[in-house]
Design an enzyme around this catalytic site. Structure first.
Site, PDB file in Angstrom:
ATOM      1  N   CYS A  50     -17.674 -28.242  -5.875  1.00  7.43           N
ATOM      2  CA  CYS A  50     -18.427 -27.913  -4.198  1.00  7.43           C
ATOM      3  C   CYS A  50     -19.859 -28.962  -4.107  1.00  7.43           C
ATOM      4  CB  CYS A  50     -19.884 -26.988  -5.187  1.00  7.43           C
ATOM      5  SG  CYS A  50     -18.910 -25.231  -5.346  1.00  7.43           S
ATOM      6  N   ALA A 186     -27.979 -17.744  -1.029  1.00 12.69           N
ATOM      7  CA  ALA A 186     -26.451 -18.442  -1.582  1.00 12.69           C
ATOM      8  C   ALA A 186     -26.717 -20.045  -0.658  1.00 12.69           C
ATOM      9  CB  ALA A 186     -25.284 -18.001  -0.273  1.00 12.69           C
TER      10      ALA A 186
END
Length: 420
Positions: A50, A186
């Protein structure tokens, strides 16, 4: 070919750019094999998480390697060039050591990155691109990370909201592997929390977000499922931990919704972490027995308590890494000398065999063995000394002293004891 580290990470690029260069887990082996076939790099390893996509490689052209990286993900190099970094040999080694030790992570000292590096090494090995140099670099990185963990307090104190959220949840639930975690939102904070919770291997993770596509992207990276935001009320009883951080102007979870969820759970406890400002969870929820609600301020107290001691550990870790970088550079230097050592030995062996054959022929002709041995030793000595003697005789001016020092060190001569 020299060693380089290149790519982008959370220091150099926002998540919107990092997403463009991220590799799906199943695509790394084929990508590395293709890189080897293209002959852009002799050795290569990729880590894609990520927070970073980084390529460690031996290449004569880091520019070509960066272009390959962009083409693999279908983006133009010009579009990502402002966010890319390129680190040559020593800086590349230091960077990998810092990454492995958790010093380069978004969460200082987090241990998950070490496992991701180990997986990157296994993938490179499967692709056939983990050569001698990168194998040594990865193994050394793992050893450095272990040294840092064992001899500093780098991972002893929580220094991020995300880490604090996991720590607080672990206080309530005996085994985080039995928990179900719901992330509401998110954005980057939720993404960071999700990465931390993923490291604790919960039984289930779910992402609920107003924009479903963003929820799906995050869910794909952490192995979670997706829930429509409007379904939170009905599904809330199924989750043990709720982490919320959205831009909603009004709370998404009120006291009534929380009470109904707790009743459906038969009073099994819940942890709720509200990282939003304004809040996503009504403050009155904290008054409900068996619901443990933590806000940004609660987590900030835990974080501030760990910062001072963690910074001291960083200084100690950097010192360890600095020494280990020097050791690795020394190994690289010795490795660079191997071809010359091999050439030197081959030359000496060729000359030895030639003189041995000459001596055998003389013995076969009936020459005196003592004279043959004497001649053999003299010729070998003369050939051994020819190179350094010529080197000294051809030195001029200021180079003479340096030439003398070089020969004395190579042949381990003691200038104060000429007869030794």
């Amino acid at each position: 070919m020299p060693l380089f580290a290149l790519g982008l990470n959370h220091h150099t690029a926002p998540v919107a750019i990092r997403e463009q260069l991220a590799f799906p887990p199943g695509a790394l082996t084929a990508a590395l094999a293709g890189l080897a076939d293209s002959q852009v790099a002799r050795e290569a390893a990729l880590i894609s998480t990520c927070n970073r996509t980084e390529l460690y490689c031996r290449t004569d052209s880091p520019e070509a390697a960066a272009d390959w990286l962009a083409r693999q993900r279908g983006v133009r190099l010009a579009d990502i060039a402002p966010y890319l970094f390129t680190l040559p040999e020593q800086d590349a080694v230091r960077h990998m050591f810092r990454v492995a030790s958790g010093l380069d992570s978004m969460v200082l000292g987090e241990p998950q990155i070490l496992g991701q590096l180990k997986e990157a090494a296994r993938t490179a090995d499967a692709a056939g691109t983990l050569g001698t140099l990168l194998h040594k670099l990865f193994q050394k990185s793992f050893a450095v990370a272990k040294d840092v963990r064992a001899n500093t307090a780098i991972g002893a104190n929580v220094v991020s909201m995300a880490a604090a959220a996991v720590r607080l949840s672990a206080r309530i639930f005996e085994d985080m592997r039995d928990t179900r975690v719901l992330f509401i939102g998110a954005g980057e904070m939720i993404e960071l929390c999700a990465s931390h919770f993923a490291g604790a291997s919960p039984q289930r993770m779910t992402v609920a977000n107003r924009t479903r596509s963003r929820a799906e992207m995050l869910a794909a990276r952490i192995g979670a499922d997706v829930l429509p935001l409007e379904a939170i009320g009905d599904m809330l009883p199924h989750y043990d931990v709720v982490v919320a951080c959205t831009a909603s102007p009004l709370p998404l979870i009120g006291r009534g919704m929380a009470e109904r969820a707790l009743k459906a759970r038969r009073r099994r406890p819940m942890v709720m972490v509200d990282l939003a400002v304004p809040r996503d969870i009504e403050p009155e929820v904290a008054k409900i027995s068996d619901i443990f609600l933590y806000t940004v301020d609660d987590l900030a107290q835990i974080v501030s308590a760990g910062l001072e001691s963690r910074q001291a550990a960083v200084d100690e870790a950097e010192a360890i890494i600095g020494q280990q970088v020097e050791d690795f550079q020394h190994w690289l230097g010795r490795r660079d000398a191997v071809p010359t050592i091999r050439q030197l030995r081959e030359q000496a062996e060729t000359r030895r065999l030639a003189e041995l054959e000459r001596a055998r022929r003389r013995l076969a002709h009936g020459d005196d063995p003592q004279a043959v041995l004497e001649a053999l030793s003299q010729r070998l000595t003369n050939k051994l000394l020819h190179g350094p003697t010529r080197f000294l005789n051809h030195a001029e001016g200021d180079a003479i002293a340096q030439a003398v020092d070089t020969v004395q060190r190579v042949f381990q001569l003691n200038p104060s004891s000429p007869d030794s």
